[in-house]
Design an enzyme around this catalytic site. Sequence first.
Site, PDB file in Angstrom:
ATOM      1  CG  LEU A   1      -2.402   0.279   0.945  1.00 49.46           C
ATOM      2  CD1 LEU A   1      -2.893  -0.548  -0.247  1.00 49.46           C
ATOM      3  CD2 LEU A   1      -3.240  -0.050   2.174  1.00 49.46           C
ATOM      4  CB  CYS A   2       3.872   2.322   1.859  1.00 55.90           C
ATOM      5  SG  CYS A   2       4.943   0.910   1.644  1.00 55.90           S
ATOM      6  CB  THR A   3       4.632   0.698  -3.416  1.00 49.73           C
ATOM      7  OG1 THR A   3       5.593   0.018  -2.630  1.00 49.73           O
ATOM      8  CG2 THR A   3       5.194   0.961  -4.800  1.00 49.73           C
TER       9      THR A   3
END
Lengths: 449, 523
Positions: A210-212
């Site tokens: 998700l952070c990507t």
Amino acid sequence: MTDVSAQPSRSRDLDKLLLRPGNLVDPNFEPGPELRDDLQTYVKVLVVGAGGLGCELLKDLALSGFRNLEVIDMDRIEVSNLNRQFLFRLEDVGKPKAEVAAKRVMERISGVNIVPHFCRIEDKDIEFYNDFNIIALGLDSIEARSYINAVACSFLEHDSGDNPKQETIKPMVDGGTEGFKGHARVIVPGVTPCFECTIWLFPPQVKFPLCTLAETPRTAAHCIEYAHLIKWNEVHGGKAFDPDESEHMKWVYNEAVKRAELFGIPGVTYSLTQGVVKNIIPAIASTNAIISAACALETLKIASACSKTLSNYLTYNGSEGLHTKVTEFVKDTDCLVCGPGVLIELDLSITLQKFIDLLEGHHKLQLSKASVTHRGKNLYMQAPPVLEEMTRSNLSLPLFNLMGKVSKDIVHVTGTTSKNDQKSSCLRKLRLVFKGVDGVTDMDTAGGA
Amino acid sequence: MAESKTKYDRQLRIWGEQGQAALEKASICLLNCGPTGSETLKNLVLGGVGSITVIDGSKVEVGDLGNNFLVDESSIGQPKAKCVCSFLQELNDAVKAKFIEEYPEALIESNPSFFSQFTLVVATQLVEGSMVKLDRICREVNVMLVIARSYGLTGFVRISFKEHTVIESKPDHFLDDLRLNNPWPELRRFAESIDLNVQDPVAHKHIPYVVILVKMADEWAKSHGGKLPSSREEKKDFKELLRARMVALDEDNYKEAIETSFKVFAPRGISSDLQQIINDSSAEVDSNSSDFWVMVAALKEFITNEGGGEVPLEGSIPDMTSSTEQYVNLQNIYQTKAEADFLAIEQRVRSILKKTGRDSNCIPKTTIKSFCRNARKLKICRYCLVEDEFNSPNLPRLQNYLTDEDYSVAAGIYILLRAVDRFAANYKSFPGQFDRVLEEDISRLKTTAISLLSDFGCNGSNLAEDLINEMCRFGAAELHVVAAFVGGIASQEVIKLITKQFVPLSGTFIFNGIDHKSQLLLL
């Protein structure tokens, strides 16, 4: 032996295989016209899926001596099917696949009867599947395969030595393709590994962190999944994203383009957007033809014993030269699905409701919203509403009584399990043993007052 | 056409617009449209092949209704080729379908020049004699030939063509071209501009592993006489140095650096496969050389000169944990060098073309670009004439196949498929074709097979009795499921040959429908 080449017959080529004895055959092989006729008259095969593999399977089986076929598929025909699903034409777009496929094959091959079922595989009663001698799978998802596998294995019974009872074995043949690659396998519940025994064969699906997606996108796919999984919900609140709705897809594409421009990332195209969001698997006619043919051949062998069978998993790759390999996988004796069944010990007093609650917390099962059947009888059904109402009163009754007061027996439960945040419907076979019956004493109540 | 873009969407994702265009330009000739030929063609027509010509002299019989989907009851008594063609036309109205009611054997004898008009010929169910004749004809006029046969539960597929070169071989797994073992000045400079010791923890864990490895490799080389880690100890030590730089457990970029450190240890230069290609005599080009070989000649020059022993840089980089900015910058650096290498190759290509008396612009930029990107993955397939293999097969290998547990059944099938044709030439029918002489046929087939083996100095006892019996049992039956499998393989090979993408099979694919232990035999 009659000279079958004297009379013109449709079975001209197949007869060589079915009427003549051989050496490299199954020990149960009984060649002769009766075998050919029995194949036509009595053997029923279910084809699950009427897409790339399903169309080929129906043709292959109809031209391999089978006359009683049924096919089940919940989808309608789309234009992108037409490069390989050869039973469909442009005019058929929008119609149910199962119905058109059945009709087309029956039109060209007289004598074969194909009953189509335009519905989900979960919509059918479990007993529907018991009607068939062999089930041939032309599916495109792990979940669907898992489900049918559980259904077929649920019919399996074991004797007191935990050996599978021959007459309860429901063989399956399963095929899958992707581009130039494919597999074909034979599943004989209780003998070969079932689908669940070897579920580790399937690599986990690629999921971007998700952070990507949110902070450091680098590829076009990151931008697309950001628009699809994050931005959509931000802008559209509760509305579900529908990949088949072209307006929805176009919205995702435009958002992905915006994000890509923001970060200086090349490569977002409409085609890629569709591919990533729908997880489109490239598909061609030739691989489907190859894998289906292998599956249909094995179906013929299982039904007629006319040759040795594939034991038990064939992998195929045609992109670099040609590679085929047969692996003999081994059954998992502890398998939750094709094993003798998860053993649960119960008190005589336990109600059906308490039993259903127990399943949710059971460490191996973790099955929620369970429906319970015993020897074909519905003890409690969560759905549809009319059945729920009819069986609701059973919930407060002791399970032991509902099962006819036998000390131990098999029940089947369907419900939802969740793995990696994904809920899927599943079917499990359970061996229930009631404590304190037939001399099996409960340690706690032994002894006097 | 928008409709065809959607219709072909699932296959365009495999071979792209160019591959599809090649298919739509191709003209295919099919010999014999029994189920094997029909199934092959069905797959090609669905894929959008440009034109097909079906050659078959037989009429539809009742027995054909039991194994061929492309004929139906209304076609009994009609020419099989006509019926198959009309169904195929229905499958895809964009294809140009023609048929000729004639036996392929007769056409091969009477009109060999007929075949020169086609891109590719698919020959199914031909016996050895006709197969060999056709092969010579197609070789003469440089027409690609795919040969397929179904026989009971067995069959084979093979290709015959002088030389097929592949630029877009698209292997499933191939190492990326990061040059971590041989960084060029711009890449080094970029790495130097980044400080691995940055204080901000977010920045620290978003430095791409390419930068980490280039810097660490340089540091190592400085303290090891200019050499990169080579022994097992050194490689271990290098990984430890990387591990020591991690300031937190969740630094994915450093984990990736450790996992991919083998790219630093990899030997520089070109693979042995590519070495073989540039050493091939065809790389000495003249005016008759194909575009492929002209580009190989340019590649050879490049490697020796500005390439410094390396091929042109491929230019793309895999995804990796990184800040967006650094990743995009890295991408640009790789793309810039790839572009520069391409221009160098292009210049050499144009100059070689001129030297060999050809128009220097006749090879388009896009072709040269694709060649550069795929320089490490080039493939050449050369096939000997079927006749040459039949007359002088690789005997040690044949002997090996016959005695190897994994290959013996396939090798047995290979021999028996040849033996049945010899049998048919002698006795005017296939073994087991008629019930009444089944027993006699078994012993005749055995004799034929053993004689064939002894021609090659191989022992007849290596051929299993059971297999010989099975071949007679089959009685030359053409079973639909086997035809569908064999036809599927044949159509797939046709597609690879026409699109010039992916790698066509080498050798003879022997289909073993008895236990599915099919094999590729290289004889």
